[in-house]
Design a protein around this motif. Structure first.
Motif, PDB file in Angstrom:
ATOM      1  N   ILE A  46       0.650  -1.219   0.286  1.00 38.48           N
ATOM      2  CA  ILE A  46      -0.054   0.239   0.008  1.00 38.48           C
ATOM      3  C   ILE A  46       0.622   1.299  -0.012  1.00 38.48           C
ATOM      4  O   ILE A  46       0.325   1.890  -0.707  1.00 38.48           O
ATOM      5  CB  ILE A  46      -1.129  -0.072   0.712  1.00 38.48           C
ATOM      6  CG1 ILE A  46      -1.737  -1.059   1.374  1.00 38.48           C
ATOM      7  CG2 ILE A  46      -2.053   1.107   1.554  1.00 38.48           C
ATOM      8  CD1 ILE A  46      -2.741  -1.466   2.171  1.00 38.48           C
ATOM      9  N   SER A  47       1.674   1.042   0.781  1.00 37.04           N
ATOM     10  CA  SER A  47       2.662   2.203   0.762  1.00 37.04           C
ATOM     11  C   SER A  47       3.417   2.627  -0.466  1.00 37.04           C
ATOM     12  O   SER A  47       2.975   3.759  -0.901  1.00 37.04           O
ATOM     13  CB  SER A  47       3.228   2.161   1.827  1.00 37.04           C
ATOM     14  OG  SER A  47       4.786   3.262   2.112  1.00 37.04           O
ATOM     15  N   SER A  99     -15.123   1.957   1.602  1.00 43.49           N
ATOM     16  CA  SER A  99     -13.830   0.801   1.795  1.00 43.49           C
ATOM     17  C   SER A  99     -13.653   0.536  -0.225  1.00 43.49           C
ATOM     18  O   SER A  99     -12.492   0.603  -1.052  1.00 43.49           O
ATOM     19  CB  SER A  99     -14.739  -0.496   1.217  1.00 43.49           C
ATOM     20  OG  SER A  99     -15.399  -0.864   2.698  1.00 43.49           O
ATOM     21  N   LEU A 100     -14.797   0.950  -1.107  1.00 45.01           N
ATOM     22  CA  LEU A 100     -14.928   1.252  -2.294  1.00 45.01           C
ATOM     23  C   LEU A 100     -13.732   2.001  -2.616  1.00 45.01           C
ATOM     24  O   LEU A 100     -13.099   2.172  -3.622  1.00 45.01           O
ATOM     25  CB  LEU A 100     -15.944   1.195  -3.244  1.00 45.01           C
ATOM     26  CG  LEU A 100     -16.227   1.162  -4.920  1.00 45.01           C
ATOM     27  CD1 LEU A 100     -15.690   0.041  -5.192  1.00 45.01           C
ATOM     28  CD2 LEU A 100     -17.434   1.771  -5.188  1.00 45.01           C
ATOM     29  N   ALA A 101     -13.645   3.400  -2.061  1.00 44.98           N
ATOM     30  CA  ALA A 101     -13.062   4.415  -2.151  1.00 44.98           C
ATOM     31  C   ALA A 101     -12.070   3.915  -2.099  1.00 44.98           C
ATOM     32  O   ALA A 101     -10.528   4.584  -2.607  1.00 44.98           O
ATOM     33  CB  ALA A 101     -13.774   5.699  -1.890  1.00 44.98           C
ATOM     34  N   ALA A 102     -11.322   3.478  -0.886  1.00 42.07           N
ATOM     35  CA  ALA A 102     -10.064   3.211  -0.668  1.00 42.07           C
ATOM     36  C   ALA A 102      -9.128   2.587  -1.652  1.00 42.07           C
ATOM     37  O   ALA A 102      -8.015   2.791  -1.811  1.00 42.07           O
ATOM     38  CB  ALA A 102     -10.160   2.206   0.615  1.00 42.07           C
ATOM     39  N   GLY A 103     -10.459   1.518  -2.222  1.00 48.82           N
ATOM     40  CA  GLY A 103      -9.568   0.477  -2.894  1.00 48.82           C
ATOM     41  C   GLY A 103      -8.966   0.695  -4.197  1.00 48.82           C
ATOM     42  O   GLY A 103      -8.550   1.020  -5.362  1.00 48.82           O
ATOM     43  N   LEU A 104      -9.861   2.404  -4.501  1.00 43.10           N
ATOM     44  CA  LEU A 104      -9.240   3.312  -5.627  1.00 43.10           C
ATOM     45  C   LEU A 104      -8.626   3.923  -5.818  1.00 43.10           C
ATOM     46  O   LEU A 104      -7.983   5.463  -6.450  1.00 43.10           O
ATOM     47  CB  LEU A 104     -11.225   3.681  -6.616  1.00 43.10           C
ATOM     48  CG  LEU A 104     -12.264   2.836  -6.969  1.00 43.10           C
ATOM     49  CD1 LEU A 104     -12.910   3.665  -7.098  1.00 43.10           C
ATOM     50  CD2 LEU A 104     -12.175   1.914  -8.175  1.00 43.10           C
ATOM     51  N   GLY A 166      -3.510 -11.012   3.582  1.00 43.33           N
ATOM     52  CA  GLY A 166      -2.416 -11.627   2.007  1.00 43.33           C
ATOM     53  C   GLY A 166      -2.452 -12.710   0.926  1.00 43.33           C
ATOM     54  O   GLY A 166      -1.873 -12.213   0.061  1.00 43.33           O
ATOM     55  N   ALA A 167      -3.426 -12.885   0.944  1.00 44.49           N
ATOM     56  CA  ALA A 167      -4.157 -14.049  -0.032  1.00 44.49           C
ATOM     57  C   ALA A 167      -4.574 -12.792  -1.379  1.00 44.49           C
ATOM     58  O   ALA A 167      -3.729 -12.642  -2.962  1.00 44.49           O
ATOM     59  CB  ALA A 167      -5.144 -14.946  -0.255  1.00 44.49           C
ATOM     60  N   LEU A 168      -5.360 -11.968  -0.852  1.00 41.45           N
ATOM     61  CA  LEU A 168      -5.346 -10.279  -1.725  1.00 41.45           C
ATOM     62  C   LEU A 168      -4.386  -9.846  -2.938  1.00 41.45           C
ATOM     63  O   LEU A 168      -4.215  -9.920  -3.666  1.00 41.45           O
ATOM     64  CB  LEU A 168      -6.657  -9.952  -1.083  1.00 41.45           C
ATOM     65  CG  LEU A 168      -8.406 -10.612  -0.976  1.00 41.45           C
ATOM     66  CD1 LEU A 168      -8.807  -9.966  -0.071  1.00 41.45           C
ATOM     67  CD2 LEU A 168      -8.481 -11.204  -2.658  1.00 41.45           C
ATOM     68  N   GLY A 173      -2.978  -7.950  -5.795  1.00 44.56           N
ATOM     69  CA  GLY A 173      -2.651  -6.151  -5.317  1.00 44.56           C
ATOM     70  C   GLY A 173      -3.312  -5.930  -4.765  1.00 44.56           C
ATOM     71  O   GLY A 173      -4.444  -6.273  -4.459  1.00 44.56           O
ATOM     72  N   TRP A 174      -3.207  -4.831  -3.452  1.00 42.52           N
ATOM     73  CA  TRP A 174      -3.658  -4.495  -2.470  1.00 42.52           C
ATOM     74  C   TRP A 174      -4.921  -3.555  -2.623  1.00 42.52           C
ATOM     75  O   TRP A 174      -5.908  -4.088  -1.752  1.00 42.52           O
ATOM     76  CB  TRP A 174      -2.770  -3.132  -1.436  1.00 42.52           C
ATOM     77  CG  TRP A 174      -2.453  -2.125  -3.201  1.00 42.52           C
ATOM     78  CD1 TRP A 174      -1.123  -1.625  -3.181  1.00 42.52           C
ATOM     79  CD2 TRP A 174      -3.190  -0.935  -2.854  1.00 42.52           C
ATOM     80  NE1 TRP A 174      -1.337  -0.637  -3.724  1.00 42.52           N
ATOM     81  CE2 TRP A 174      -2.151   0.213  -3.711  1.00 42.52           C
ATOM     82  CE3 TRP A 174      -4.123  -0.577  -1.671  1.00 42.52           C
ATOM     83  CZ2 TRP A 174      -2.850   1.338  -3.613  1.00 42.52           C
ATOM     84  CZ3 TRP A 174      -4.890   0.502  -2.199  1.00 42.52           C
ATOM     85  CH2 TRP A 174      -4.330   1.599  -3.395  1.00 42.52           C
ATOM     86  N   PRO A 175      -4.946  -3.189  -4.120  1.00 50.06           N
ATOM     87  CA  PRO A 175      -6.665  -3.253  -4.050  1.00 50.06           C
ATOM     88  C   PRO A 175      -7.953  -3.355  -3.661  1.00 50.06           C
ATOM     89  O   PRO A 175      -8.553  -2.892  -3.434  1.00 50.06           O
ATOM     90  CB  PRO A 175      -6.455  -2.112  -5.557  1.00 50.06           C
ATOM     91  CG  PRO A 175      -5.205  -1.878  -5.448  1.00 50.06           C
ATOM     92  CD  PRO A 175      -4.380  -2.985  -4.811  1.00 50.06           C
ATOM     93  N   TRP A 176      -7.501  -5.068  -4.396  1.00 53.96           N
ATOM     94  CA  TRP A 176      -8.525  -5.792  -3.726  1.00 53.96           C
ATOM     95  C   TRP A 176      -8.287  -6.006  -2.268  1.00 53.96           C
ATOM     96  O   TRP A 176      -9.990  -6.457  -2.253  1.00 53.96           O
ATOM     97  CB  TRP A 176      -7.792  -7.298  -4.311  1.00 53.96           C
ATOM     98  CG  TRP A 176      -8.842  -6.890  -6.180  1.00 53.96           C
ATOM     99  CD1 TRP A 176      -8.311  -6.500  -7.058  1.00 53.96           C
ATOM    100  CD2 TRP A 176      -9.718  -6.639  -6.334  1.00 53.96           C
ATOM    101  NE1 TRP A 176      -8.812  -6.050  -8.099  1.00 53.96           N
ATOM    102  CE2 TRP A 176     -10.116  -6.734  -7.639  1.00 53.96           C
ATOM    103  CE3 TRP A 176     -11.087  -7.819  -5.903  1.00 53.96           C
ATOM    104  CZ2 TRP A 176     -11.427  -7.026  -8.664  1.00 53.96           C
ATOM    105  CZ3 TRP A 176     -12.518  -7.547  -6.655  1.00 53.96           C
ATOM    106  CH2 TRP A 176     -12.609  -7.183  -8.168  1.00 53.96           C
TER     107      TRP A 176
END
Length: 499
Positions: A46-47, A99-104, A166-168, A173-176
């Motif tokens: 994420i960083s 949550s959607l906004a965080a992923g985008l 960890g799996a996703l 990738g982290w957005p998921w």
């Protein structure tokens, strides 16, 4: 028109399946706990993805915890006044969108802001869902089983966050990690709308008014406390900003106590602490919470930085803990009926302390099977059983009109206790690591060992306190105006009428 209204009333009064209602409410709690830990394993990715500095990375976690912890009391009271089902649905909708906004998010500012809004949604969800569980299941075996399920999903949500994170992250990738939370929350929202019944037609409207002054004071106090403690981990305890925030929090909490004593519609009415074992349950929950969040922080770090596990292996390593946690929560009501709640919670805290003491013997050249597996199972069992029983104490004897507030209060004490414990334990671990004149892996392990040693001591002290604070309360008398109508004893857990 009257015939249509009568038909509508009959439809509203139609019995709902209690297990389906519990499943929907437990799923709401699961999403809240999932979001608490799902980012932990993915923080490096994420960083790099949004360009966060080392100090900024911690705010991906802290922004959620800050808003969640500071607004839980307000969320619980709003649910009591405006309707718990209504507030739960609004909280879930906000949680899914944020949550959607965080992923985008493509910038650190948007990501951190989205996490804070997630925390706001969680502060509406957690107390409303718990209050609806208490409202839906009458006192007795049915409620005990319901709280057992509640404890199971709470612990499993925290462990599952590490696994899924960890799996996703490794797969897509982290957005998921945020997209998955958004999708899951949308499903939970649909389940709540379909399965959780509306209040019965003609049910009494909640009495009282919103305590704006008390809410503002305690929210600012908790914000200062949580912000000061989380900032101290990076800036140091003597930083002027940290000292100023903590000092302001103490003053505001003192002002809050004075304000609440004189207000007719107090946010936290003093009567709440004269009921059952509410005060004892909240104090013990805060102490247990002080090591709960730290566990999910230190174990993944040890697995990745010392044992060299990848994100997926680190997440899968939480499966035994999650299984033990779910087993303990399911068994907790049966154990309490057999041995008594007081003995059960004391023994559970000692089991958890034993697991933490075992973790305090970690080795830099150790392995998952030798150093992590066994103590994880012990901690999972003790944590889940004590969580169920302490939640029961924290809502013991609370009248229906205050169950949302009681749910918000016990979640607040756990969350704030966790923030305090994490700040203290990370500072301790960092100090021990910095003072250890050893290679990096050995120095890190020494810091983790110190944190787990202190965690074991806190839990042992909590068990000792539980012996004295959870004695059975004297029978309470109820006035004719508030005495509940007698109900036939159900064969299994069933829904009570809405208040």
């Amino acid at each position: 028109m009257n015939a249509a209204r009568t038909q509508k009333d009959r439809a509203a009064a139609r019995p709902h399946r209690p297990q389906a209602v519990l499943a929907a409410l437990a799923a709401a709690q699961f999403t809240v706990m999932l979001a608490t830990s799902i980012v932990n394993v993915a923080l490096p990715q994420i960083s790099a993805g949004v360009g966060l500095s080392d100090g900024g990375t911690t705010w991906v976690v802290n922004a959620y915890g800050l808003a969640f912890g500071a607004l839980l009391l307000a969320g619980g009271r709003v649910g009591d006044l405006l309707g718990r089902r209504r507030v739960l649905i609004a909280g879930l909708a906000l949680f899914a969108l944020s949550s959607l906004a965080a992923g985008l998010a493509t910038s650190s500012a948007v990501l951190i802001a989205a996490r804070a809004v997630q925390g706001l949604g969680a502060a509406a969800i957690a107390p409303a869902a718990l209050a609806l569980v208490m409202e839906s299941f009458p006192t007795g075996a049915g409620r005990g089983r319901a709280l057992g399920v509640w404890g199971a999903v709470s612990g499993a949500g925290g462990a599952s966050g590490v696994i899924l994170g960890g799996a996703l992250t490794q797969a897509w990738g982290w957005p998921w990690i945020f997209h998955s939370v958004a999708l899951a929350t949308a499903g939970v929202l649909a389940a709540v709308v379909l399965l959780v019944p509306r209040p019965a037609a003609g049910a009494a409207e909640p009495a009282g008014r919103f305590d704006l002054l008390g809410t503002t004071t305690v929210t600012l106090a908790l914000t200062g406390l949580v912000w000061g403690l989380t900032t101290a981990r990076g800036a140091g305890w003597t930083d002027p900003r940290v000292l100023g925030a903590l000092g302001a929090a103490v003053l505001l909490l003192g002002a809050f106590v004075v304000i609440e004593r004189s207000r007719p519609h107090a946010l936290v009415p003093p009567r709440l602490f004269r009921t059952g074992r509410v005060a004892a349950g909240n104090l013990l929950m805060a102490l247990m919470g002080s090591v709960w969040i730290a566990l999910f922080f230190f174990l993944p770090l040890y697995q990745q930085h010392v044992l060299g596990s990848g994100p997926l292996a680190t997440g899968l390593g939480q499966l035994p803990f999650a299984a033990a946690n779910m087993l303990g929560a399911v068994l907790a009501p049966q154990i309490a009926r057999r041995f008594g709640a007081r003995a059960t919670v004391t023994a559970a805290l000692l089991i958890e302390a034993a697991g933490m003491l075992w973790l305090s013997r970690l080795h830099a050249d150790g392995s998952y099977a030798v150093d992590v597996l066994g103590p994880s199972v012990l901690v999972g069992l003790g944590l889940s059983i004590s969580f169920v029983e302490l939640t029961t104490f924290a809502v013991d004897g609370v009248p229906g009109k205050d169950t949302g507030l009681a749910g918000g209060l016990v979640n607040t004490t756990r969350q704030v206790g966790g923030v305090i414990g994490l700040a203290v334990l990370t500072t301790l671990a960092g100090s021990v690591t910095a003072a250890a004149h050893e290679p990096v892996r050995e120095a890190l392990t020494a810091g983790y060992r110190a944190a787990f040693t202190v965690s074991a001591a806190i839990l042992a002290a909590t068990a000792l306190l539980a012996l004295f604070l959870t004695r059975p309360t004297s029978p309470r008398t109820t006035t004719p105006a508030t005495a509940p109508a007698p109900e036939p004893r159900p064969v299994g857990p069933g829904l009570s009428r809405s208040h």
